[in-house]
Design a protein around this motif. Structure first.
Motif, mmCIF file in Angstrom:
data_model
loop_
_atom_site.group_PDB
_atom_site.id
_atom_site.type_symbol
_atom_site.label_atom_id
_atom_site.label_comp_id
_atom_site.label_asym_id
_atom_site.label_seq_id
_atom_site.Cartn_x
_atom_site.Cartn_y
_atom_site.Cartn_z
ATOM 1 N N ARG A 67 -16.006 -10.259 -1.751
ATOM 2 C CA ARG A 67 -16.377 -8.747 -1.790
ATOM 3 C C ARG A 67 -15.401 -8.241 -2.302
ATOM 4 N N LEU A 68 -13.910 -8.317 -1.712
ATOM 5 C CA LEU A 68 -12.899 -7.389 -2.088
ATOM 6 C C LEU A 68 -12.456 -7.857 -3.605
ATOM 7 N N PHE A 69 -12.416 -8.910 -3.833
ATOM 8 C CA PHE A 69 -12.297 -9.463 -5.159
ATOM 9 C C PHE A 69 -13.018 -8.626 -6.329
ATOM 10 N N ALA A 70 -14.405 -8.725 -6.087
ATOM 11 C CA ALA A 70 -15.604 -7.836 -6.727
ATOM 12 C C ALA A 70 -14.858 -6.570 -6.786
ATOM 13 N N LEU A 71 -14.605 -5.917 -5.778
ATOM 14 C CA LEU A 71 -14.321 -4.325 -5.726
ATOM 15 C C LEU A 71 -12.925 -4.074 -6.537
ATOM 16 N N VAL A 72 -12.024 -5.003 -6.461
ATOM 17 C CA VAL A 72 -10.849 -4.796 -7.359
ATOM 18 C C VAL A 72 -11.127 -4.831 -8.773
ATOM 19 N N ARG A 73 -11.789 -6.016 -9.034
ATOM 20 C CA ARG A 73 -12.149 -6.037 -10.626
ATOM 21 C C ARG A 73 -13.161 -5.083 -10.979
ATOM 22 N N LEU A 74 -14.037 -4.348 -10.079
ATOM 23 C CA LEU A 74 -14.821 -3.118 -10.404
ATOM 24 C C LEU A 74 -14.053 -2.107 -10.731
ATOM 25 N N ARG A 75 -12.906 -2.053 -10.029
ATOM 26 C CA ARG A 75 -11.993 -0.770 -10.002
ATOM 27 C C ARG A 75 -11.331 -0.934 -11.478
ATOM 28 N N GLN A 76 -10.982 -2.335 -11.821
ATOM 29 C CA GLN A 76 -10.036 -2.382 -13.102
ATOM 30 C C GLN A 76 -11.162 -1.934 -14.382
ATOM 31 N N ILE A 77 -12.139 -2.497 -14.404
ATOM 32 C CA ILE A 77 -12.936 -2.384 -15.471
ATOM 33 C C ILE A 77 -13.440 -0.840 -15.515
ATOM 34 N N SER A 78 -13.350 -0.178 -14.540
ATOM 35 C CA SER A 78 -13.809 1.227 -14.399
ATOM 36 C C SER A 78 -12.944 2.109 -14.780
ATOM 37 N N LEU A 79 -11.658 2.173 -14.065
ATOM 38 C CA LEU A 79 -10.498 2.713 -14.305
ATOM 39 C C LEU A 79 -9.178 2.451 -14.740
ATOM 40 N N GLY A 80 -9.105 1.122 -14.970
ATOM 41 C CA GLY A 80 -7.823 0.612 -15.515
ATOM 42 C C GLY A 80 -7.059 -0.306 -14.479
ATOM 43 N N ASP A 81 -6.008 -1.385 -14.766
ATOM 44 C CA ASP A 81 -5.393 -1.999 -14.152
ATOM 45 C C ASP A 81 -4.404 -1.486 -13.187
ATOM 46 N N GLU A 82 -3.555 -0.196 -13.585
ATOM 47 C CA GLU A 82 -2.589 0.240 -12.829
ATOM 48 C C GLU A 82 -3.127 1.384 -11.755
ATOM 49 N N VAL A 83 -2.728 1.207 -10.643
ATOM 50 C CA VAL A 83 -2.942 2.151 -9.583
ATOM 51 C C VAL A 83 -1.645 2.802 -9.090
ATOM 52 N N GLU A 84 -1.576 4.261 -9.315
ATOM 53 C CA GLU A 84 -0.396 5.057 -8.824
ATOM 54 C C GLU A 84 -0.472 5.419 -7.382
ATOM 55 N N LEU A 85 0.095 4.991 -6.665
ATOM 56 C CA LEU A 85 0.201 5.250 -5.237
ATOM 57 C C LEU A 85 1.099 6.372 -4.768
ATOM 58 N N GLU A 86 0.822 7.086 -3.937
ATOM 59 C CA GLU A 86 1.601 8.184 -3.095
ATOM 60 C C GLU A 86 1.767 7.881 -1.703
ATOM 61 N N LEU A 87 2.881 7.326 -1.482
ATOM 62 C CA LEU A 87 2.861 6.886 0.170
ATOM 63 C C LEU A 87 3.919 7.602 0.847
ATOM 64 N N SER A 88 3.311 8.227 1.925
ATOM 65 C CA SER A 88 4.330 8.985 2.742
ATOM 66 C C SER A 88 5.157 8.041 3.667
ATOM 67 N N CYS A 89 6.363 8.189 3.931
ATOM 68 C CA CYS A 89 7.427 7.351 4.694
ATOM 69 C C CYS A 89 6.662 7.829 6.181
ATOM 70 N N PRO A 90 6.567 6.476 7.033
ATOM 71 C CA PRO A 90 6.190 6.669 8.289
ATOM 72 C C PRO A 90 7.310 7.387 9.383
ATOM 73 N N ASN A 91 8.678 7.306 8.853
ATOM 74 C CA ASN A 91 9.432 7.729 9.802
ATOM 75 C C ASN A 91 9.307 9.309 9.762
ATOM 76 N N SER A 92 9.071 9.864 10.917
ATOM 77 C CA SER A 92 8.752 11.300 11.122
ATOM 78 C C SER A 92 10.044 12.116 11.030
ATOM 79 N N ALA A 93 11.379 11.629 10.826
ATOM 80 C CA ALA A 93 12.356 12.421 10.123
ATOM 81 C C ALA A 93 12.537 12.273 9.023
ATOM 82 N N CYS A 94 11.727 11.816 8.435
ATOM 83 C CA CYS A 94 11.845 11.616 6.618
ATOM 84 C C CYS A 94 10.542 12.282 6.335
#
Length: 225
Positions: A67-94
């Motif tokens: 199911r997860l494989f299908a979802l990933v491939r569905l994302r690829q054919i619909s929106l492209g191969d690359e995913v641009e992530l914005e990840l917040s540092c979990p360190n509260s001081a950062c």
């Protein structure tokens, strides 16, 4: 249409997502119940094995790795191969925002073997545990829990312990040593596509861990949700 081989070996044919699927994926009620993904997969599955236009029950019967494989491939054919992530540092001081690009084509895929049930002897108690894989039905049961936790995720996969049906009590009484060993064995036999992301904060070096499907950019690139 696009064809892929699922980790279980079944051939899958997909069509791209449309606005109808985007509406499903922004419906908070369906997201919370887990029905959004089920409906999206159902809509976009053109063929599953020999079955054309598979119904929802056939989508639910699929192993979670498929199911997860299908979802990933569905994302690829619909929106492209690359995913641009914005990840917040979990360190509260950062709390620095880190930008990470993931190419979905590079994700590791592990095929399923023929077995669907597994036997494991707990190292501490020496009890025999039989367990299986997660599928769509088990995922739905987990999503329906008010407060899903590590125990419930393990319990839903266990078939029996020393021939007896598992219970919350039996999991609660299991030693941490045995629980950890059982989780590792479950992880060892799991298959599918690895969507885990691990990086270090550019600002302070703190480790950042997430899963692609948990990030908004996976299905909604460039949209602030």
């Amino acid at each position: 249409m696009y064809s892929f081989e699922l980790p279980s070996g079944t051939e899958l044919e997909l069509r791209e997502m449309t606005g109808a699927e985007e509406e499903l994926l922004t419906n908070q009620r369906l997201i919370r119940s887990g029905e959004a993904i089920n409906q999206v997969l159902r809509n976009c599955f053109v063929r599953l094995g020999e079955k054309t236009d598979p119904d929802l029950s056939e989508v639910m019967n699929l192993l979670s790795g498929d199911r997860l494989f299908a979802l990933v491939r569905l994302r690829q054919i619909s929106l492209g191969d690359e995913v641009e992530l914005e990840l917040s540092c979990p360190n509260s001081a950062c709390r620095m925002t880190n930008f990470v690009t993931i190419n979905l084509e590079d994700l590791k895929v592990t095929p399923y073997g023929e077995e669907r049930e597994f036997a494991f002897k707990l190292p501490g108690s020496k009890k025999a545990v039989r367990f299986g894989y997660l599928d769509g039905h088990k995922e739905k049961r987990l999503a329906s829990l008010r407060e899903p936790n590590i125990s419930s995720a393990m319990l839903i996969r266990i078939l029996d312990i020393d021939g007896k049906a598992p219970s919350k009590k039996s999991l609660a009484e299991m030693s941490m040593r045995d629980r950890n060993a059982l989780r590792q064995e479950m992880s060892r036999v799991d298959a599918g596509i690895d969507t885990s992301v691990e990086t270090e904060c550019d600002g302070c070096g703190t480790k950042i861990r997430t899963r692609l499907e948990a990030e908004p950019a996976f299905l909604f690139p460039g949209v602030r949700l």
